[in-house]
Design a protein around this motif. Structure first.
Motif, mmCIF file in Angstrom:
data_model
loop_
_atom_site.group_PDB
_atom_site.id
_atom_site.type_symbol
_atom_site.label_atom_id
_atom_site.label_comp_id
_atom_site.label_asym_id
_atom_site.label_seq_id
_atom_site.Cartn_x
_atom_site.Cartn_y
_atom_site.Cartn_z
ATOM 1 N N ALA A 827 0.870 -1.218 0.078
ATOM 2 C CA ALA A 827 0.033 -0.132 -0.201
ATOM 3 C C ALA A 827 0.794 1.475 -0.099
ATOM 4 O O ALA A 827 0.366 2.324 -1.278
ATOM 5 N N LEU A 830 2.557 1.855 -3.539
ATOM 6 C CA LEU A 830 1.375 2.399 -4.239
ATOM 7 C C LEU A 830 0.780 3.690 -3.814
ATOM 8 O O LEU A 830 0.728 4.887 -5.283
ATOM 9 N N LYS A 831 0.952 4.080 -2.481
ATOM 10 C CA LYS A 831 0.410 5.688 -2.038
ATOM 11 C C LYS A 831 2.362 6.411 -3.148
ATOM 12 O O LYS A 831 1.583 7.449 -3.606
ATOM 13 N N HIS A 834 1.568 6.896 -6.575
ATOM 14 C CA HIS A 834 0.105 7.840 -7.219
ATOM 15 C C HIS A 834 0.380 9.297 -6.690
ATOM 16 O O HIS A 834 0.165 10.005 -7.864
ATOM 17 N N LYS A 913 -7.542 6.159 -5.167
ATOM 18 C CA LYS A 913 -8.046 5.117 -3.562
ATOM 19 C C LYS A 913 -6.371 5.767 -3.456
ATOM 20 O O LYS A 913 -6.681 4.694 -2.303
ATOM 21 N N TYR A 914 -5.360 5.278 -4.380
ATOM 22 C CA TYR A 914 -4.095 4.674 -3.380
ATOM 23 C C TYR A 914 -3.619 5.651 -2.215
ATOM 24 O O TYR A 914 -3.091 5.769 -1.809
#
Length: 979
Positions: A827, A830-831, A834, A913-914
């Motif tokens: 997660a 991905l954060k 993004h 969403k990330y």
RNA sequence: GCCUUGGUGGCGGAAUUGGUAGACGCGCUGGAUUCAAAAUCCAGUUCUUUCGGGAGUGUGGGUUCGAUUCCCACCCAAGGUACCA
């Protein structure tokens, strides 16, 4: 023994692995530059299902000095945007070429005899080498050179089109000259409203039809959009050439210090004034920088007012000053003036003509003749710029003549003065000393009366130029009116008595289009009986002839006058020897050449279809590409290239060749990169050179040191300096703490200041990707900023870190790689990704390239800390980086297993969403000052947050027993406690 | 004079619609590694402080709970332009 061997083996293996592991930018960059060239990766197609995007950098003049680090700034920005648009699925046109006619090559030819074409070719090759090593995504198959006959064929073509056109004010556009001829044939000049010379005569259809062909041509020349006219120029008899205003210093030529006189010469001009209003209006619909629009607006200089005619009284009655009203006037002379303040007409107490005004000689009385002539001669010697620069000296001479005030019929003395410019308006003013400071000063100086026509205004010290704050007095029918009302009324009255009308005047002048130079486009023009004739379009290009000398001829003709084969045979349609000129079938060709801006005024359209020999571009090409979407270049072209180009584009639009009447939707001016000069301090009294910290109280003089001899800590390599400047071999360098520290100052980058940094050296040491990143990292594109090579280590080590991040794909140990790279991204990974996608995308759209570079650094730092090896993260990251650092991105892309170039890979899609967080570290402020932070869930309501904050021990500590007056809670943002 | 742009640490600069000033990088300081250097890595780095804090975005005012951001006046710098009637 065995042990030794195995150790040796290990070392070799280690070295091998290290070389694979290291970021070898030299190899990588060479490899991909070759790949792009061989695969024509950036070749743009003229038909595509994709949406088009046309990104353009202003093409350079290839100077002998080559590129310095300031030049590529705009190219890099355009390149990043082009590559980004390609990732976004656009069919991108990103061309480059050379503005290759120009003075420096000609100067060099004069000095050395080397043909400018050779100099130019050499310089272009050098430029190309330098450009190539920066990894631009140019479509080189579309390269243009303005000095190439295949290119200037179309510069000559548009010249002919302009010659064969006139501006119809009724349709408000350019039309073919044939429409004018047919009006003349049917109606004469009665119904014509055209942009034309001031001195056109009226005639009837019958008169027109009876004119000789030559007479007709003479008349038409006054209407054409490019025309021959006598223009005042700065002529230098000694150099045999015309000089630009900035080539004249203190009235003499900059080169050689020869006298310069103002002289009328027959020159080609472009009727750009016909487009003044449309050039002004067009600014509203294009996204260009405000300062640039402002300077074009000022340059065009629209002012609204009225033209007023004053009758000149004949000398007899002027002198007797009697019966001026009762005697009917039949004096042939009238003076037309333009004024923005016709409402002040009753304040007129004299008139001033420019010394060059054509009436001066005609109206001057015998008594004043000597004085006037002396004054006219004196001003002719000064350049217009000199006259304008010298504002303080008031000078003028009375002509002895009087004009008649159109309303009061009082005689008004006519003066000449050099504060009135022949080139603006009509070259004559009605002087209203109470309302205009220049008129006021002039009147005071020559003791001319200063009538006051403003109610309740004191004019004993200075003129009153404010329009809004008073009302008109002592002005007959205008008394008691405001400026606005008086303007309306006076224009009506002027029209009633036939002495004037409302008029809009422009400062913009028609552009002189002739140059007395060799290295420019020849005009496709020959002369029959003194009248210019165009060479047939099908016989273009008319190629520049060879000459032995590049200087003007002994008789003062332009350099083309030296050509011996420079005559046009109208039967064979070819250039033939001058000996054959018989004025029957062989005629002399034009000797002037076109100015520098000719070739650059439609090159952006030519790029759309640059190899087309039958048309400037095909209808298909222009209807696909339409116009330039993004144009990046320097602001110094604001009132030159960018105004002329807009003019030609509008003309092309009127003639139906192009679909848009503005050629570039968006324009950005990149800032200048300045140099950071280095100084050593030489003592004037001794043979010592002091380090910067030691110069206080010493009699030292700063001397430029070459910036390449100074390191990042401003420390000079003294030995290298002595080698470079041997005269300092014996000098004693006084160090501080063992170092010689230089002084630094930001100056324009220039050879003479030894602060020029050229990109080749940087590419050699750090690579093109580092240079590209660093140029962007320096600061906002539009701002000017100082170059300091020292900082490049920052972006260079970023690239090394980036490379290291991909080591699972670079490392030969496949086993280790596979398991690591196919891991699901966390997660956190991905954060980070993004957040980067979002920021970089926004940055590119806003041309904020500097902040993207920081974002990349943050991203790589985070992913490294997270020990991220996931292909799902690293693959999109490579695409994000690729517009900025395309070589390393291509290499990483291929190491990720791709066999196609990264250039067409789709830009990663940002997904919100990330980034969703569940809690927020709230800054807790007291009276607007942040004092501590508190982590709270994001779904917590306002009241809960307030309660939680107030309950916190640090809050109590801050308040020290006070009760908060107010608590501001902005959920998701901040808490502020007042009290 | 007029027009435009800008003014934030030692430096280049960040701060999205007013909401944690100084992100990121350079430089500097200290440390690790090294025979040593380079390279690399770690920590610190607006100023000030009595170590609790306090002050701070060119200057002075204003609006606001809160201003680098908005408003007013001024200062400075850079660029353009200039007797434009």
């Amino acid at each position: 023994m065995f042990e030794d061997i195995s150790t040796a083996l290990d070392v070799t293996q280690f070295d091998h692995e290290r070389s694979m592991m290291n970021y070898d930018f030299r190899e990588i960059e060479a490899k991909w530059q070759k790949y792009w060239a061989e695969n024509e990766t950036f070749k743009a197609s003229n038909n595509s299902e994709k949406p088009k995007f046309y990104a353009l950098s202003m093409f350079p003049y290839p100077s002998g000095a080559g590129l310095h680090v300031g030049h590529p700034l705009g190219y890099i920005a355009t390149d990043i945007y082009s590559r980004y648009k390609r990732h976004k699925g656009f069919n991108v046109l990103h061309p480059m070429g050379y503005d290759s006619f120009g003075l420096p090559a000609e100067q060099y030819a004069i000095q050395t005899g080397q043909h400018p074409a050779i100099t130019t070719e050499n310089n272009i090759n050098r430029y190309r080498e330098q450009l190539d090593q920066l990894g631009f995504s140019f479509d080189w198959s579309r390269e243009v050179r303005t000095s190439n006959p295949q290119y200037y064929k179309w510069t000559q073509w548009i010249f002919i089109r302009l010659f064969n056109a006139w501006y119809n004010k009724k349709s408000d556009k350019a039309e073919d000259i044939s429409t004018l001829v047919s009006i003349f044939e049917k109606e004469g000049t009665a119904t014509v409203d055209a942009a034309c010379d001031d001195d056109v005569a009226a005639f009837t259809a019958e008169e027109w039809n009876a004119y000789t062909e030559k007479r007709k041509q003479e008349i038409l020349l006054k209407y054409r959009l490019t025309y021959l006219a006598d223009t005042e120029v700065n002529w230098c008899p000694a150099l045999g050439t015309v000089l630009a205003n900035d080539e004249i210093v203190n009235g003499v030529s900059e080169r050689g210090g020869h006298p310069v006189v103002r002289k009328k010469m027959t020159q080609w001009s472009m009727r750009i004034t016909a487009y003044a209003q449309r050039l002004l209006d067009g600014l509203e619909k294009i996204d260009w920088p405000q300062p640039l629009k402002d300077s074009q607006t000022n340059w065009i200089g629209r002012s609204v007012g009225a033209s007023v005619t004053f009758n000149v009284l004949d000398a007899e009655r002027s002198r007797s000053n009697q019966d001026v009203i009762s005697t009917p006037l039949n004096h042939p002379y009238q003076i037309e003036v333009f004024t923005t303040r016709p409402d002040t007409i009753f304040g007129v107490s004299f008139m001033t003509l420019a010394p060059e005004h054509e009436l001066v000689a005609k109206i001057t009385t015998p008594e004043q003749k000597a004085e006037v002539e002396a004054y006219v001669e004196a001003t002719a010697k000064r350049s217009e710029r000199d006259r304008m620069a010298d504002v303080k000296t008031i000078s003028g001479v009375f002509t002895g003549a009087y004009a008649e005030h159109p309303f009061t019929k009082e005689p008004v003395p006519i003066w000449i003065g050099d504060y009135v410019l022949a080139s603006y308006g009509t070259g004559a003013v009605m002087a209203v000393p109470c309302g205009d400071q220049r008129d006021y000063d002039f009147a005071k100086h020559y003791n001319i009366e200063i009538p006051n026509i403003f109610e309740g205004v004191d004019i004993s010290e200075e003129a009153f130029a404010d329009k809004e704050s008073t009302i008109i007095a002592n002005s007959d029918f205008l008394n008691g009116l405001s400026y606005k009302d008086a303007m309306k009324k006076i224009i009506t009255e002027l029209e009633n008595i036939g002495h004037g009308k409302g008029k809009v005047n422009y400062r913009l002048r028609d552009a002189v289009f002739s140059r007395q130079r060799y290295w420019g486009e020849p005009f496709p023009v020959y002369y029959v009986d003194g009248m210019p004739q165009m060479i047939g379009l099908e016989h273009l290009p008319l190629e520049l002839p060879e000459v032995e000398k590049y200087l003007p001829t002994e008789t003062g003709e332009p350099p083309l006058g030296n050509a011996t084969t420079w005559a046009w045979n109208i039967e064979t349609n070819e250039v033939v020897s001058n000996d054959l000129i018989d004025h029957k079938t062989v005629f002399p060709l034009e000797l002037n050449t076109m100015p520098g801006w000719a070739g650059s005024s439609q090159y952006f359209n030519r790029y759309m279809d640059p190899r087309n020999d039958d048309a400037v571009f095909s209808p298909e090409a222009i209807s696909y590409w339409q116009d330039v979407d993004l144009y990046i270049g320097g602001s110094e072209h604001a009132t030159g290239h960018l105004l002329y180009s807009r003019f030609w584009q509008k003309f092309m639009f009127d003639m139906g060749y192009v679909p848009k009447d503005e050629f570039a939707q968006k324009l950005i001016n990149q800032g200048m990169i300045t140099g950071t000069s280095a100084f050593i301090y030489r003592d004037l009294d001794t043979n010592k050179v002091y380090s910067k910290g030691l110069i206080d109280g010493k009699n030292v003089v700063p001397i430029h040191a070459d910036v390449s001899l100074v390191n990042a800590s401003d420390e000079l390599d003294v030995e290298a300096f002595k080698q470079w400047q041997p005269e300092y071999n014996d000098a004693e360098f006084i160090l501080e703490e063992g170092k010689y520290i230089v002084g630094r100052e930001v100056e324009k980058m220039s050879k003479s200041k030894y602060n020029v940094v050229n990109p080749d050296a940087i590419c050699e040491e750090y690579g093109a990707d580092s240079l590209r990143l660093y140029e962007m990292f320096l600061g906002p594109l539009e701002q000017s900023k100082p170059w300091n090579t020292a900082g490049i280590t920052g972006v260079h080590s970023f690239l090394k870190k980036l490379w290291k991040l991909y080591s699972p794909f670079i490392d030969s140990d496949a086993e280790r790689s596979r398991s690591a790279t196919e891991a699901e991204p966390t997660a956190e990974n991905l954060k980070t990704l993004h957040r980067t996608i979002k920021k970089v995308e926004e940055d590119i759209e806003n041309f904020s390239f500097n902040t993207s570079v920081s974002t990349f650094m943050i991203c790589v730092n985070e992913l490294t800390a997270q020990k991220c090896t996931s292909k799902a993260i690293l693959e999109p990251l490579a695409i994000l980086v690729s517009p900025y650092a395309p070589h390393i991105a291509e290499e990483l892309w291929s190491r990720l297993g791709h066999t196609e170039s990264i250039a067409e890979a789709l830009f990663p899609k940002f997904e919100e969403k990330y980034l969703v967080e569940s809690s927020k570290e709230y800054p807790i402020s007291f009276n607007g000052k942040m004092r501590f932070k508190l982590e709270l869930p994001l779904d917590m309501g306002k009241d809960e947050i307030e309660a939680a904050v107030l309950a916190h021990e640090k809050t109590q500590e801050q308040l020290q027993g006070r009760t908060p007056k107010k608590v501001i809670v902005v959920p998701g943002k901040i808490v502020n406690i007042v009290g």
